[in-house]
Design an enzyme around this catalytic site. Structure first.
Site, PDB file in Angstrom:
ATOM      1  N   ARG A  43      -6.966   8.407   8.110  1.00  0.00           N
ATOM      2  CA  ARG A  43      -7.506   7.532   7.704  1.00  0.00           C
ATOM      3  C   ARG A  43      -7.154   8.159   5.878  1.00  0.00           C
ATOM      4  NH1 ARG A  43      -9.935   3.158   9.894  1.00  0.00           N
ATOM      5  NH2 ARG A  43      -9.069   1.984   7.828  1.00  0.00           N
ATOM      6  N   SER A  44      -7.505   6.912   4.818  1.00  0.00           N
ATOM      7  CA  SER A  44      -7.438   7.637   3.461  1.00  0.00           C
ATOM      8  C   SER A  44      -8.408   8.611   2.978  1.00  0.00           C
ATOM      9  CB  SER A  44      -7.352   6.072   2.432  1.00  0.00           C
ATOM     10  OG  SER A  44      -8.368   5.299   2.809  1.00  0.00           O
TER      11      SER A  44
ATOM     12  N   GLU B   1      -4.076   9.542  -0.480  1.00  0.00           N
ATOM     13  CA  GLU B   1      -3.232  10.495   0.617  1.00  0.00           C
ATOM     14  C   GLU B   1      -2.387  11.263   0.220  1.00  0.00           C
ATOM     15  OE1 GLU B   1      -3.666   7.684   4.421  1.00  0.00           O
ATOM     16  OE2 GLU B   1      -2.671   6.503   3.091  1.00  0.00           O
TER      17      GLU B   1
ATOM     18  N   GLN C 257       0.812  -1.300  -0.047  1.00  0.00           N
ATOM     19  CA  GLN C 257       0.048  -0.086  -0.003  1.00  0.00           C
ATOM     20  C   GLN C 257       0.953   1.256   0.020  1.00  0.00           C
ATOM     21  OE1 GLN C 257      -4.007   0.071   2.130  1.00  0.00           O
ATOM     22  NE2 GLN C 257      -2.959   1.619   3.653  1.00  0.00           N
TER      23      GLN C 257
ATOM     24  N   LYS D 212       0.925   9.608  11.586  1.00  0.00           N
ATOM     25  CA  LYS D 212       0.830   9.197  10.125  1.00  0.00           C
ATOM     26  C   LYS D 212      -0.160  10.062   9.503  1.00  0.00           C
ATOM     27  CE  LYS D 212      -0.529   5.186   8.011  1.00  0.00           C
ATOM     28  NZ  LYS D 212      -0.336   3.744   7.661  1.00  0.00           N
TER      29      LYS D 212
ATOM     30  N   ASP E  28      -1.877  -2.740  12.139  1.00  0.00           N
ATOM     31  CA  ASP E  28      -3.091  -1.704  11.840  1.00  0.00           C
ATOM     32  C   ASP E  28      -4.328  -2.827  11.948  1.00  0.00           C
ATOM     33  OD1 ASP E  28      -4.955  -0.133  10.694  1.00  0.00           O
ATOM     34  OD2 ASP E  28      -3.812   0.199   9.097  1.00  0.00           O
TER      35      ASP E  28
ATOM     36  N   ASP F  71       3.900   0.422   4.598  1.00  0.00           N
ATOM     37  CA  ASP F  71       2.498  -0.256   5.006  1.00  0.00           C
ATOM     38  C   ASP F  71       2.118  -1.392   4.109  1.00  0.00           C
ATOM     39  OD1 ASP F  71       0.114  -0.991   6.016  1.00  0.00           O
ATOM     40  OD2 ASP F  71      -0.735   1.053   5.746  1.00  0.00           O
TER      41      ASP F  71
ATOM     42  N   GLU G 116       4.426  -2.018   8.711  1.00  0.00           N
ATOM     43  CA  GLU G 116       3.053  -2.182   9.015  1.00  0.00           C
ATOM     44  C   GLU G 116       2.246  -3.182   8.456  1.00  0.00           C
ATOM     45  OE1 GLU G 116       1.150   1.679   8.902  1.00  0.00           O
ATOM     46  OE2 GLU G 116      -0.716   0.919   8.772  1.00  0.00           O
TER      47      GLU G 116
ATOM     48  N   LYS H  95      -6.056   4.601  15.708  1.00  0.00           N
ATOM     49  CA  LYS H  95      -7.033   5.161  14.678  1.00  0.00           C
ATOM     50  C   LYS H  95      -8.332   5.215  15.278  1.00  0.00           C
ATOM     51  CE  LYS H  95      -5.373   3.480  10.172  1.00  0.00           C
ATOM     52  NZ  LYS H  95      -5.437   2.296   8.979  1.00  0.00           N
TER      53      LYS H  95
HETATM   54  C1  2PG Z   1      -3.626   2.526   6.518  1.00  0.00           C
HETATM   55  C2  2PG Z   1      -4.804   3.678   6.176  1.00  0.00           C
HETATM   56  C3  2PG Z   1      -3.918   5.011   5.969  1.00  0.00           C
HETATM   57  P1  2PG Z   1      -6.962   3.191   5.233  1.00  0.00           P
HETATM   58  O1  2PG Z   1      -3.861   1.478   5.958  1.00  0.00           O
HETATM   59  O2  2PG Z   1      -2.907   2.672   7.510  1.00  0.00           O
HETATM   60  O3  2PG Z   1      -2.952   4.659   5.323  1.00  0.00           O
HETATM   61  O4  2PG Z   1      -5.565   3.275   5.106  1.00  0.00           O
HETATM   62  O5  2PG Z   1      -7.472   4.475   5.836  1.00  0.00           O
HETATM   63  O6  2PG Z   1      -7.613   3.368   3.907  1.00  0.00           O
HETATM   64  O7  2PG Z   1      -7.218   2.146   6.015  1.00  0.00           O
HETATM   65 MG    MG Z   2      -2.300   0.471   7.371  1.00  0.00          MG
END
Ligand code: 2PG
Ligand code: MG
Length: 423
Positions: free
Chosen positions: A369-370, A208, A165, A391, A315, A245, A288, A340
């Protein structure tokens, strides 16, 4: 000070998708508003955001993704319970938990609960005449977190231009947040320039704000970022290091890890070896989600062989959930957690997860978040909670820069110390 009004409504996030805003008004006439973020590569153990898909509220032009049910829960169920109360974050969170005792907040919607919880934190801080950062800490000197910043995006955030990612950088040698950010901006600009020179498409910006450049392999992508760091005159490793990540849940089929770009499949044991080789051959200091959200055995096996210095962060594995964190602590499956708030659904219980992580020597990285918005409460939470790291994505897009700019503001105007958890 008492609550006079609680109001929910629908707004748009940085991807143009509906999200929830909530405001709390107080007897002094002030109003405090928070908007919630939303993920794309969400873990299945996250708190559940409520969307209207399939319900009679679903708005046709938002493809069913409207959030009117969550908004109605705020206005019809939550608001009557809070009006006339003294403002207090803990009592608001307690009432939200009583109203929806489910751990994933599926009944009210974690987007409804978090919006109200955040608005309560902002209102309570105002009631105490403090910024949100100061509200959470009694320390005179604020601790500004080390940023972890996206340079290259793939996976669910960039139409799968890379299997993993994100490739991010951590400016470990910077002496201040201001300096850290200036290095990052220069490296991102250099990456865009080098990408353009090599004929890659560089004007496609991922969710992002990172560059969505296609690479044949993770190694080549890492080398490209390393070259960008060197080209701006910074030292790889001692001044700027890499973080990944992997978001491995996204390409795990329950049996194998499948890379589409190289057309290779790995068993869990093979992928543990692959990640081990990758992290020792590249200047990576943080990784991650190298394994899928329920592949605990691989996490454990990797943590046993990983160098102690390497940050191994959960995560999707941990989803800011106390039980899953405790499982990781007991099984020694990771040594860091991404925090998060919308994976959890309430501000106070998110903070409890962070405290439990810290008590067990886990590093903590507060994360956006994205799907984001213009709010900057995340920066205040990271500072007030002395998280150590943050982050937010890249340095493109005002929904990202709102957070960086708030940290710049705090560093410029308050007594601060810039943290380096990698020293
Ligand atoms: C992640 C987040 C932020 P998402 O995986 O860490 O980069 O992505 O908010 O899409 O889960
Ligand atoms: Mg992540």
């Amino acid at each position: 000070m008492k609550i006079t009004k609680v109001f929910g409504y629908q707004v748009l996030d940085s991807r143009g998708r509906p999200t929830v805003a909530a405001s709390i008004s107080l007897t002094d006439g002030s109003t405090h508003t928070a908007r919630v973020p939303s993920g794309a590569s969400t873990g299945s153990h996250e708190a559940k955001e409520l969307r209207d898909t399939g319900s009679k509220h679903a708005e046709k032009f938002f493809a069913g993704a409207s959030v009117q049910l969550a908004v109605a829960n705020i206005n019809e169920k939550i608001a009557p319970l809070l009006i006339e109360d003294q403002i207090s974050l803990s009592s608001v969170d307690n009432k939200l938990s009583e109203l929806d005792p489910s751990i994933d907040h599926a009944q009210l919607g974690a987007n409804a609960t978090l919006a109200v919880s955040l608005a309560a934190a902002l209102a309570d801080a105002h009631g105490q005449n403090k910024s949100l950062a100061r509200y959470f800490t009694a320390e005179k000197q604020l601790l500004i977190p080390m940023p972890m910043v996206n340079i290259l995006s793939g996976g669910a955030h960039a139409n799968r231009t890379m299997d993993i990612q994100d490739i991010l950088i951590i400016p470990v040698g910077a002496k201040s947040f201001t300096q850290a950010l200036s290095w990052i901006v220069a490296i991102r600009e250099m990456a865009a320039k080098l990408g353009k020179e090599s004929g890659a498409v560089t004007n496609l910006i991922a969710d992002e704000g990172g560059l969505a450049i296609a690479f044949d392999s993770v190694e080549k992508a890492c080398e490209f970022v390393t070259k960008s760091i060197e080209k701006v005159g910074l030292k790889v490793g001692t001044e700027v290091a890499l973080a990944l990540d992997v978001a491995a849940t996204q390409f795990f089929d329950g049996n194998k890890y499948n890379f589409a770009t190289t057309n290779k499949s790995y068993t869990s044991a093979e992928f543990v070896k692959y990640i081990g080789d990758l992290t020792s051959n590249q200047p990576i200091i943080s990784i991650e989600d190298p394994f899928a959200e329920d592949d605990w055995q691989s996490w454990q096996n990797f943590s046993e062989i990983a160098p102690k210095k390497l940050q191994v962060m959960g995560d999707d594995l941990l989803t800011t959930n106390l039980d899953r964190l405790n499982q990781a602590i007991a099984s020694k499956s990771a040594n860091a957690i991404l925090i998060k708030a919308n994976q959890n659904g309430l501000v106070t219980s998110t903070l409890n997860v962070l405290k439990q992580a810290r008590a067990n020597n886990f590093n903590t990285v507060v994360s956006a978040r994205s799907g984001e918005n213009e709010d900057s409460w995340l920066a205040d939470l990271a500072v007030g909670w002395s998280a150590g790291q943050i982050k937010v994505g890249s340095t493109h897009g005002s929904e990202r820069n709102a957070k960086w700019n708030r940290l710049l503001e705090l560093e410029a105007t308050e007594e601060c110390r810039f943290l380096n958890p990698f020293n």
